[in-house]
Design an enzyme around this catalytic site. Structure first.
Site, mmCIF file in Angstrom:
data_model
loop_
_atom_site.group_PDB
_atom_site.id
_atom_site.type_symbol
_atom_site.label_atom_id
_atom_site.label_comp_id
_atom_site.label_asym_id
_atom_site.label_seq_id
_atom_site.Cartn_x
_atom_site.Cartn_y
_atom_site.Cartn_z
ATOM 1 N N GLU A 108 0.796 -1.235 0.000
ATOM 2 C CA GLU A 108 0.000 0.000 0.000
ATOM 3 C C GLU A 108 0.830 1.287 0.000
ATOM 4 O O GLU A 108 0.639 2.162 0.862
ATOM 5 C CB GLU A 108 -0.967 -0.001 1.190
ATOM 6 C CG GLU A 108 -1.902 -1.195 1.182
ATOM 7 C CD GLU A 108 -2.899 -1.178 2.353
ATOM 8 O OE1 GLU A 108 -2.767 -0.340 3.253
ATOM 9 O OE2 GLU A 108 -3.805 -2.032 2.352
ATOM 10 N N HIS A 165 -10.594 -6.211 -1.428
ATOM 11 C CA HIS A 165 -11.591 -5.969 -0.377
ATOM 12 C C HIS A 165 -12.772 -5.264 -1.032
ATOM 13 O O HIS A 165 -12.735 -4.076 -1.302
ATOM 14 C CB HIS A 165 -10.986 -5.146 0.755
ATOM 15 C CG HIS A 165 -9.800 -5.808 1.387
ATOM 16 N ND1 HIS A 165 -9.918 -6.946 2.162
ATOM 17 C CD2 HIS A 165 -8.478 -5.543 1.310
ATOM 18 C CE1 HIS A 165 -8.710 -7.327 2.560
ATOM 19 N NE2 HIS A 165 -7.821 -6.498 2.053
ATOM 20 N N GLU A 222 -5.955 -10.477 -1.595
ATOM 21 C CA GLU A 222 -6.726 -10.298 -0.344
ATOM 22 C C GLU A 222 -8.206 -10.150 -0.652
ATOM 23 O O GLU A 222 -8.784 -9.090 -0.458
ATOM 24 C CB GLU A 222 -6.251 -9.045 0.404
ATOM 25 C CG GLU A 222 -4.771 -9.044 0.756
ATOM 26 C CD GLU A 222 -4.352 -7.851 1.619
ATOM 27 O OE1 GLU A 222 -5.213 -7.193 2.216
ATOM 28 O OE2 GLU A 222 -3.146 -7.581 1.672
ATOM 29 N N ASP A 256 -12.041 -10.388 -0.040
ATOM 30 C CA ASP A 256 -13.245 -10.648 0.754
ATOM 31 C C ASP A 256 -14.348 -9.782 0.158
ATOM 32 O O ASP A 256 -14.097 -8.699 -0.339
ATOM 33 C CB ASP A 256 -13.067 -10.432 2.272
ATOM 34 C CG ASP A 256 -12.334 -9.165 2.651
ATOM 35 O OD1 ASP A 256 -12.490 -8.145 1.969
ATOM 36 O OD2 ASP A 256 -11.613 -9.196 3.673
ATOM 37 N N ASN A 304 2.225 -4.789 -3.389
ATOM 38 C CA ASN A 304 0.822 -5.132 -3.114
ATOM 39 C C ASN A 304 0.050 -3.831 -2.885
ATOM 40 O O ASN A 304 0.511 -2.954 -2.167
ATOM 41 C CB ASN A 304 0.794 -6.004 -1.845
ATOM 42 C CG ASN A 304 -0.504 -6.757 -1.663
ATOM 43 O OD1 ASN A 304 -1.005 -7.375 -2.604
ATOM 44 N ND2 ASN A 304 -1.056 -6.724 -0.463
#
Ligand code: XIL
Length: 368
Positions: A152, A231, A262, A264, A195
């Site tokens: 990030e 996300h 990642e 979700d 990432n």
């Protein structure tokens, strides 16, 4: 007896847990040439007896959810804590899973330990970075297949440019390249990833990441891959399959490996048919990535709604993961299986067998 057998055949009488309701995801993923992973917590291996069997049964890749981060591994300068990360790496190895290391440098200032954030002298800061990467990447040399070296780095609000933190302030933008060079030096066998969050829908942050990656490659920084977090909040930032493919392809075109790191998918409790909607979104994320050959890994940020950071972040009830709080597979599991199966490479020899068969058929025709 007959009734039991019938029940077993429809799947309803099977015990819940690994493989419940169909072929394990890792078996389908292996045929698709892609790693299928989940973020995991060392503590839960000890405290929740239902956790480990599903983790190892369904996934062949593991990302420590917090255990390898700077505040956890080096809470004070030079004092290293590796127990929880070791437990996860041992678990992964015992179950034939690869490890994605996460992360050597999380650029979010909130995630940088105070003793680092307080260091204003550039040389002292460089030493801290060198010591940290040397210790952490060094400990897992040869055991971590891929590292999220920097996590990030982009400004989360404006979406363009680098986010400010102590490293940018005192070392300038070159801190990112320095972290990668150190990681390569310490563990030459690991694939090195950048990432980032919030780029799958395209837009300015995606463009900014593309620019950053081009700059890094142009200056010879040892970068092998880009990790795209996923996300997703249904209805808020839901990228189409085509958009995901476009974003993934942009990085693949630069010669990089791409992984969804990642995933979700939060769905509000009041959303109609929410689990079906979630399954569709999950299918689109995977389908978009898997359409591109360079897409080599798909990781969910956890796997059971029983344990998800979204509960702390947004409050409970958003059911973002593949298995429910009782470890029953949700519709999204079938979406994953189907999307992976669509990319399955034929069994070795199948193509040849088919070609041989066709040639034989043609020969028969000619003779007739
Ligand atoms: C989260 C973990 O899931 C939480 O348990 C922890 O408290 C904070 O970090 N982007 C990332 C991950 O790169 O490391 C974050 O994980 C989620 C957002």
């Amino acid at each position: 007896m007959v009734a039991l057998l019938l029940l077993a055949r429809t799947g309803h009488a099977l015990p819940v847990g690994a493989g419940a309701g169909g072929e394990p995801l890792r078996a389908v993923a292996a045929r698709a040439g892609v790693a299928i992973g989940a973020a995991a917590r060392a503590l839960l291996l000890e405290t929740d007896p239902r956790y480990a069997p599903v983790l190892a049964g369904e996934f062949d890749s593991l990302t420590p959810e917090i255990e390898m981060k700077w505040p956890q591994t080096e809470p004070e300068p030079g004092r290293f804590v590796f127990g929880p990360a070791d437990a996860l790496v041992d678990f992964a190895e015992a179950h034939g899973m690869r490890v994605r290391g996460h992360t050597l440098l999380w650029a979010d200032p909130v995630r940088i330990p105070d003793y680092v954030a307080r260091t204003g002298d550039p040389e002292a800061l460089r030493t801290l970075l060198r010591n940290h990467i040397t210790a952490v990447a060094g400990r897992y040399r040869g055991r971590v297949e891929a590292w999220d070296v920097v996590n990030e780095p982009l400004d989360p609000i404006r979406g363009t440019g680098l986010r400010s933190n102590v490293f940018l302030e005192h070392l300038g933008p070159a801190y990112i390249g320095e972290a990668f060079r150190l990681a390569r030096e310490v563990d030459p066998s690991a694939q090195l990833f950048l990432n980032e969050i919030g780029v799958l829908s395209g837009g300015p942050k995606f463009e900014a990441l593309l620019d950053l990656v081009r700059d890094l490659l142009a200056t010879g920084v040892p970068l092998d891959g880009v990790g795209l977090q996923g996300h997703i909040f249904a209805g808020l930032n839901t990228p189409s399959r085509e958009r995901v493919e476009e974003v993934v392809r942009s990085f693949a075109d630069l010669g990089l490996v791409v992984e969804l790191t990642e995933i979700d998918v939060s769905v509000g409790p009041a959303v109609p048919d929410r689990l079906e909607l979630q399954a569709r979104i999950v299918g689109d994320l995977l389908g978009g990535c898997l359409a591109v050959e360079a897409c080599r890994g798909i990781t969910f940020w956890g796997f059971t709604d029983r344990h998800t950071w979204i509960d702390d972040f947004l409050g409970p009830g958003r059911a973002p993961l593949l298995f429910d709080a009782e470890y029953r597979p949700k519709p999204a599991v079938e979406a994953v299986r189907a999307t992976l199966a669509a990319r399955a490479v034929p069994e070795p020899g199948t193509g040849l067998a088919l070609a041989t068969g066709l040639a034989a058929l043609a020969a028969t025709r000619r003779r007739a």
